[in-house]
Design a protein around this motif. Sequence first.
Motif, short mmCIF file in Angstrom:
data_model
loop_
_atom_site.label_atom_id
_atom_site.label_comp_id
_atom_site.label_asym_id
_atom_site.label_seq_id
_atom_site.Cartn_x
_atom_site.Cartn_y
_atom_site.Cartn_z
N VAL A 86 0.84 -1.21 0.00
CA VAL A 86 0.00 0.00 0.00
C VAL A 86 0.87 1.26 0.00
O VAL A 86 0.62 2.21 -0.75
CB VAL A 86 -0.96 -0.01 1.22
N LEU A 87 1.91 1.25 0.82
CA LEU A 87 2.80 2.41 0.89
C LEU A 87 3.56 2.62 -0.43
O LEU A 87 3.73 3.75 -0.89
CB LEU A 87 3.78 2.25 2.04
N HIS A 88 3.98 1.51 -1.04
CA HIS A 88 4.66 1.61 -2.34
C HIS A 88 3.72 2.17 -3.40
O HIS A 88 4.10 3.06 -4.16
CB HIS A 88 5.18 0.24 -2.76
N ASN A 89 2.49 1.65 -3.43
CA ASN A 89 1.54 2.14 -4.42
C ASN A 89 1.22 3.61 -4.22
O ASN A 89 1.07 4.38 -5.19
CB ASN A 89 0.24 1.33 -4.35
N PHE A 90 1.15 4.03 -2.95
CA PHE A 90 0.87 5.44 -2.65
C PHE A 90 2.02 6.33 -3.14
O PHE A 90 1.80 7.41 -3.69
CB PHE A 90 0.66 5.63 -1.15
N SER A 91 3.24 5.85 -2.94
CA SER A 91 4.40 6.65 -3.34
C SER A 91 4.52 6.81 -4.85
O SER A 91 5.19 7.73 -5.33
CB SER A 91 5.69 6.02 -2.78
N GLN A 92 3.86 5.90 -5.59
CA GLN A 92 3.92 5.96 -7.05
C GLN A 92 2.86 6.85 -7.66
O GLN A 92 2.84 7.07 -8.88
CB GLN A 92 3.78 4.54 -7.63
N GLN A 93 1.95 7.37 -6.81
CA GLN A 93 0.87 8.21 -7.32
C GLN A 93 1.38 9.59 -7.74
O GLN A 93 2.32 10.12 -7.17
CB GLN A 93 -0.23 8.35 -6.27
#
Length: 381
Positions: free
Chosen positions: A374-381
């Motif tokens: 979830v944190l990785h996906n958020f950082s890619q936004q």
Amino acid sequence: MYQFNEMELAIIEEAEKVAVDFLKPKAAEYDENRSFCKESLEELGQLGFMGVHLPEEYGGLGLSGPAVSRVVEAVASACASTCSALTAHFLATDSILIGGTEEQKQALLPKSAAGELLGAFALTEPAAGSNPVDMRTRAVKEGDGWRLTGTKHYITNAKEADFIVLYAKTDVNAGARGISAFVIEKGTQGVEFSSPEKTMGLRGSTIYEVSVDCWLPDSALLGKEGKGFHTAMGVLDRGRIEIASMSLGIARAAYQATLGWSTERNVGDKKLAEYQGIEWILAEMYTQLEAARLLTLKAAKARDDQDRFSLESAVAKFYAAEAAGFITDKALQLHGGYGFIQDLPIERYVRDARILRIFEGTSEVQKIIIARTVLHNFSQQ
């Protein structure tokens, strides 16, 4: 909700039927005697359910992920031990499907799907459970083959299996890239098994410690050298959905038994289910069961549609395993003292469900996977 086609509905119906007619009557015997669920696996093999997860080109039924989930749930609702042995077989055959050569797939998968061969998956070690990179089992080139040495722990089906997919380090300095997988056939010299572990639950699904000091030919290397970690992670993503489905089966059985008990049992001048406090507990059990089912079906659909579904499988496995623990515990509580004795299957459901929060990565490991993704996906936004 996922829509099953006519073929899938017929197979799911058949799975529910064999679960009730054949598997369920044997469950208590397997548990009490700690006897391996051989007859139940043979019955599943004859009906094609040992390959329910495999493509048709390799002898499987070619079902969708959600349909596979429903079959696993049906088996678990009747006999969790049989389901544990079945899904361990799935781990082994998924290893071959994901990481094997075409020759290896053709040699092993059709017979495995037909129930002629039983597989085991050997990844966990005494000092390397949740982190396979810490494994100490080694594979060193020796002539035109490999010398394997080491110990694997908690390996379901190991002694009964016709083949074991075993993971070992072929390059100790390469981390995850130094892990490879091997196929060890039954009867290979230098493979030894402990006595079956005396487990709390799933007593009809035997697990062992496996010690190896054996030589294997080059043909035993599964696929390519150094690809074992990638294979294992893909297998575990699939396996976590199967554990979620197994959780659903045990929880469903416990909940249905509790519905029957609470509507038949008199306490004072009322049925147990007529008390508001009991209604609330039944509502909580139902809600968790339904939420777990939806998350599991979502993960199973993602398995069909996505290259990577680690997040979905971790969420489903985490929630469903925790829900099974809650539901089986409440089932025992509402049965009172009757739930604590072996005359009813409730206490077996509690014991069988407990390992689900540990299988295929503990609940804590699932939370790490979920949070980091979830944190990785958020950082890619």
